[in-house]
Write a protein that holds these residues in place. Sequence first.
Motif, PDB file in Angstrom:
ATOM      1  N   VAL A 103      18.288   8.987  44.283  1.00 29.48           N
ATOM      2  CA  VAL A 103      19.670   8.728  43.881  1.00 29.48           C
ATOM      3  C   VAL A 103      19.816   7.221  43.732  1.00 29.48           C
ATOM      4  CG1 VAL A 103      22.101   8.911  44.500  1.00 29.48           C
ATOM      5  CG2 VAL A 103      20.534  10.777  45.099  1.00 29.48           C
ATOM      6  N   VAL A 104      20.282   6.791  42.574  1.00 31.24           N
ATOM      7  CA  VAL A 104      20.453   5.362  42.293  1.00 31.24           C
ATOM      8  C   VAL A 104      21.938   5.073  42.133  1.00 31.24           C
ATOM      9  CG1 VAL A 104      19.937   3.445  40.737  1.00 31.24           C
ATOM     10  CG2 VAL A 104      18.206   5.226  41.154  1.00 31.24           C
ATOM     11  N   GLN A 105      22.471   4.198  42.966  1.00 25.85           N
ATOM     12  CA  GLN A 105      23.880   3.813  42.894  1.00 25.85           C
ATOM     13  C   GLN A 105      24.058   2.750  41.824  1.00 25.85           C
ATOM     14  OE1 GLN A 105      25.539   2.869  46.694  1.00 25.85           O
ATOM     15  NE2 GLN A 105      27.459   2.094  45.879  1.00 25.85           N
ATOM     16  N   LEU A 106      24.908   3.036  40.833  1.00 20.52           N
ATOM     17  CA  LEU A 106      25.151   2.111  39.729  1.00 20.52           C
ATOM     18  C   LEU A 106      26.276   1.146  40.084  1.00 20.52           C
ATOM     19  CD1 LEU A 106      25.023   4.604  36.709  1.00 20.52           C
ATOM     20  CD2 LEU A 106      23.223   3.038  37.456  1.00 20.52           C
ATOM     21  N   PRO A 107      26.363   0.014  39.398  1.00 18.46           N
ATOM     22  CA  PRO A 107      27.508  -0.886  39.619  1.00 18.46           C
ATOM     23  C   PRO A 107      28.803  -0.201  39.197  1.00 18.46           C
ATOM     24  CG  PRO A 107      25.750  -1.983  38.393  1.00 18.46           C
ATOM     25  CD  PRO A 107      25.417  -0.524  38.413  1.00 18.46           C
ATOM     26  N   ARG A 108      29.905  -0.615  39.787  1.00 13.41           N
ATOM     27  CA  ARG A 108      31.204  -0.096  39.340  1.00 13.41           C
ATOM     28  C   ARG A 108      31.511  -0.605  37.936  1.00 13.41           C
ATOM     29  NH1 ARG A 108      34.387   2.633  42.810  1.00 13.41           N
ATOM     30  NH2 ARG A 108      33.805   2.581  45.020  1.00 13.41           N
ATOM     31  N   ARG A 109      32.413   0.112  37.269  1.00 21.55           N
ATOM     32  CA  ARG A 109      32.894  -0.232  35.922  1.00 21.55           C
ATOM     33  C   ARG A 109      31.803  -0.110  34.869  1.00 21.55           C
ATOM     34  NH1 ARG A 109      34.928  -4.055  39.379  1.00 21.55           N
ATOM     35  NH2 ARG A 109      37.160  -3.876  39.817  1.00 21.55           N
ATOM     36  N   VAL A 110      30.789   0.721  35.127  1.00 20.38           N
ATOM     37  CA  VAL A 110      29.814   1.014  34.072  1.00 20.38           C
ATOM     38  C   VAL A 110      30.518   1.717  32.920  1.00 20.38           C
ATOM     39  CG1 VAL A 110      27.821   2.446  33.497  1.00 20.38           C
ATOM     40  CG2 VAL A 110      27.780   1.040  35.536  1.00 20.38           C
ATOM     41  N   PHE A 111      31.507   2.554  33.244  1.00 19.91           N
ATOM     42  CA  PHE A 111      32.275   3.255  32.223  1.00 19.91           C
ATOM     43  C   PHE A 111      33.682   2.670  32.177  1.00 19.91           C
ATOM     44  CE2 PHE A 111      29.197   6.288  33.912  1.00 19.91           C
ATOM     45  CZ  PHE A 111      28.523   6.638  32.750  1.00 19.91           C
ATOM     46  N   LYS A 112      34.080   2.177  31.023  1.00 20.20           N
ATOM     47  CA  LYS A 112      35.405   1.595  30.880  1.00 20.20           C
ATOM     48  C   LYS A 112      36.463   2.683  31.044  1.00 20.20           C
ATOM     49  CE  LYS A 112      38.208  -1.328  27.876  1.00 20.20           C
ATOM     50  NZ  LYS A 112      38.294  -2.038  26.583  1.00 20.20           N
ATOM     51  N   GLY A 113      37.574   2.325  31.680  1.00 10.93           N
ATOM     52  CA  GLY A 113      38.643   3.287  31.862  1.00 10.93           C
ATOM     53  C   GLY A 113      38.624   3.936  33.225  1.00 10.93           C
ATOM     54  N   THR A 114      37.585   3.688  34.021  1.00 12.50           N
ATOM     55  CA  THR A 114      37.526   4.210  35.378  1.00 12.50           C
ATOM     56  C   THR A 114      36.768   3.235  36.257  1.00 12.50           C
ATOM     57  OG1 THR A 114      36.764   6.014  36.808  1.00 12.50           O
ATOM     58  CG2 THR A 114      35.446   5.549  34.843  1.00 12.50           C
ATOM     59  N   GLU A 115      37.224   3.105  37.493  1.00 15.75           N
ATOM     60  CA  GLU A 115      36.494   2.302  38.467  1.00 15.75           C
ATOM     61  C   GLU A 115      35.637   3.189  39.359  1.00 15.75           C
ATOM     62  OE1 GLU A 115      38.847  -0.395  40.667  1.00 15.75           O
ATOM     63  OE2 GLU A 115      39.602  -1.442  38.920  1.00 15.75           O
ATOM     64  N   ALA A 116      35.451   4.429  38.940  1.00 16.36           N
ATOM     65  CA  ALA A 116      34.682   5.370  39.749  1.00 16.36           C
ATOM     66  C   ALA A 116      33.277   4.844  39.998  1.00 16.36           C
ATOM     67  CB  ALA A 116      34.603   6.725  39.049  1.00 16.36           C
ATOM     68  N   GLN A 117      32.824   5.029  41.223  1.00 17.49           N
ATOM     69  CA  GLN A 117      31.430   4.737  41.548  1.00 17.49           C
ATOM     70  C   GLN A 117      30.576   5.854  40.961  1.00 17.49           C
ATOM     71  OE1 GLN A 117      29.936   2.021  43.734  1.00 17.49           O
ATOM     72  NE2 GLN A 117      28.517   2.814  42.219  1.00 17.49           N
ATOM     73  N   THR A 118      29.507   5.498  40.268  1.00 17.93           N
ATOM     74  CA  THR A 118      28.646   6.501  39.641  1.00 17.93           C
ATOM     75  C   THR A 118      27.202   6.330  40.082  1.00 17.93           C
ATOM     76  OG1 THR A 118      28.513   5.050  37.696  1.00 17.93           O
ATOM     77  CG2 THR A 118      30.064   6.897  37.598  1.00 17.93           C
ATOM     78  N   TYR A 119      26.425   7.379  39.885  1.00 17.85           N
ATOM     79  CA  TYR A 119      25.058   7.435  40.388  1.00 17.85           C
ATOM     80  C   TYR A 119      24.162   8.166  39.391  1.00 17.85           C
ATOM     81  CZ  TYR A 119      27.548   6.616  44.772  1.00 17.85           C
ATOM     82  OH  TYR A 119      28.374   6.099  45.742  1.00 17.85           O
ATOM     83  N   LEU A 120      22.899   7.777  39.380  1.00 20.56           N
ATOM     84  CA  LEU A 120      21.852   8.556  38.726  1.00 20.56           C
ATOM     85  C   LEU A 120      21.175   9.392  39.807  1.00 20.56           C
ATOM     86  CD1 LEU A 120      20.123   5.757  36.574  1.00 20.56           C
ATOM     87  CD2 LEU A 120      22.121   7.154  35.969  1.00 20.56           C
ATOM     88  N   ALA A 121      20.998  10.674  39.552  1.00 21.44           N
ATOM     89  CA  ALA A 121      20.365  11.558  40.533  1.00 21.44           C
ATOM     90  C   ALA A 121      19.340  12.435  39.829  1.00 21.44           C
ATOM     91  CB  ALA A 121      21.408  12.430  41.233  1.00 21.44           C
ATOM     92  N   VAL A 122      18.201  12.618  40.474  1.00 23.14           N
ATOM     93  CA  VAL A 122      17.130  13.447  39.927  1.00 23.14           C
ATOM     94  C   VAL A 122      16.666  14.418  41.007  1.00 23.14           C
ATOM     95  CG1 VAL A 122      14.808  13.493  38.929  1.00 23.14           C
ATOM     96  CG2 VAL A 122      16.364  11.600  38.384  1.00 23.14           C
TER      97      VAL A 122
END
Length: 424
Positions: free
Chosen positions: A203-222
């Motif tokens: 699981v890789v934690q991405l920086p915030r604001r990778v997607f404009k319009g949300t400050e949601a924390q996002t992750y890559l998971a395999v």
Amino acid sequence: MALSSGLRQHLTRSGRHSDPWGRYYTSPDVSRSLIERIEVHKPTLVVELGSGSGSLCSAAADRWHDAQLVTVDVDHRASNRLDAKRAGPRVRHSHYVHDALDAALSEKIGLRLGTVDVAVCNPPYIRPRWRSDFGKILEDAGLSGVLTSIHDAGADLLFLAQNLRLLRRNGKLGLILPDGLIAAECYRGVRQALMRQHMVEQVVQLPRRVFKGTEAQTYLAVLSKMAGETHQVKLRQMGNDGSLSEIIEVPQDLAAKRLDYSFHARTGLQERRGTYQPISVGMAVKEIVRGTICSSAIAAFPAPIFHLGDFVAPAGEQAVRIVSKRFALGERAARIAVRDARLALPGDILLARVGRGLENRLALVVHGPCVISDCIFALRTTDEYRERLYRFFESEAGRHARATSAHGVAARFLSKTNLSEIQF
């Protein structure tokens, strides 16, 4: 694995807004980053559900030239977007305009369940109205009994389950997820079930604001479907410049609690640094009181209510932020207010429960009991821990602890459970 300069640039600029289906489209660089983490050589069949702009599918085509690609999206315009992004004439691609959460999807698109080699997905950030066939999707994926309520079944969980149905044993699933499934207490059972049934690889934690319009924390998971029970999960964090942290390996019991790198990195650092034995907030407080008055009812309430905008900025390193006297209730007013609200008492430490910058909001009740809104936690502690706990929350480490313990897609929030588990 080295990251492209394009990925570094993407992580420092905004992405694209969501569409009416709640999708935040994945940039080509983030898509390639996910595809690179899927360790499979020559898959025959690759599927993307909720394909949207086709970024993940295009990245898959760039890597696996001989694979057959199947994409599904409810939006009829998605097919045109994919056509513009194909990786060349050799690509074998079939696209279907259909509801990706149809329990009979495999029949509608001509794929047998349990035959897909690789599935990639960036689920929409919505909570669809419950349908009976959602229960079948969750049951087939072994996830029907792990939720306390069907209302916890968001699109991220349903898409994950649908992909598991399509995958063959040892098939690979690559996902981009918001932090609900990663960190929310209500999904602890889901995380536990996934690790017991499948191999959660990283699981890789991405920086915030990778997607404009949300400050949601996002992750890559395999993960690998039914490839053995997960005993250790590899966690990493990606910086704003695209650099990757060192790997943290987290055992299953702790990973079930949370799967975000920042939480476990902070906890591990505290344990290594400690000159005294750290304890949890839950051990140091007698009660965590959450207010009950919602923001829309504040103006009509007969007593003043302490709300998010009433926290004051720190006045100095040793200064204590005290709740203003105007919120203090007399004995008679407190007896009346407690009938319809929750009160914070003198000695309670107040924290913001929701909102942007919640980690910076802190106050101590001194002058008298006060009514608190449902956006506020009051920590009722003893004289033994009060000063130490307040100073911790005022410190950089305490602010960081609250920031990394909070989660949420739209508004960030801090649950009682996550707050109780913070160590200081």
